[in-house]
Design an enzyme around this catalytic site. Structure first.
Site, PDB file in Angstrom:
ATOM      1  NE  ARG A 179     -25.883   9.522   9.005  1.00 12.81           N
ATOM      2  CZ  ARG A 179     -24.686   9.785   9.504  1.00 12.81           C
ATOM      3  NH1 ARG A 179     -24.519  10.780  10.358  1.00 12.81           N
ATOM      4  NH2 ARG A 179     -23.647   9.062   9.194  1.00 12.81           N
ATOM      5  CG  ASN A 239     -27.019   7.536  11.857  1.00 16.30           C
ATOM      6  OD1 ASN A 239     -27.956   7.443  11.080  1.00 16.30           O
ATOM      7  ND2 ASN A 239     -25.793   7.165  11.532  1.00 16.30           N
TER       8      ASN A 239
END
Length: 91
Positions: free
Chosen positions: A20, A38
């Protein structure tokens, strides 16, 4: 130039490997808006909006992932741009 929007779901070893953060950094570098998160199933999902070539670069980066990631497969869908501004990591 018109913006495009792509949603990707990345499967493999993609959580706990800075996926990320690396995506957010690359999005800022390429001038792409959107978000990354996620998922509960172990995948990473992201939305990219921006110039077509910049969005394609982001999708290609997700196919490889950061150094410690192992991307098994990537699902991609095209969507109608919503005019997002900035890029964020979502929980």
């Amino acid at each position: 130039m018109a913006s495009v929007r792509a949603r990707v779901v990345v499967h493999g070893l993609v959580q706990g490997v800075c996926f990320r953060a690396a995506t957010r950094t690359a999005a800022a570098r390429h001038g792409v808006s959107g978000w990354v998160r996620n998922r509960d199933d172990g995948a990473v999902e992201a939305v990219f909006e921006g110039p077509p070539e910049a969005v394609e670069r982001m999708v290609d980066l997700c196919r490889r992932g950061p150094q410690k990631a192992w991307v098994e497969r990537l699902e991609r869908t095209s969507e109608t741009p919503e005019g997002l501004a900035g890029f964020e990591i979502r929980n």
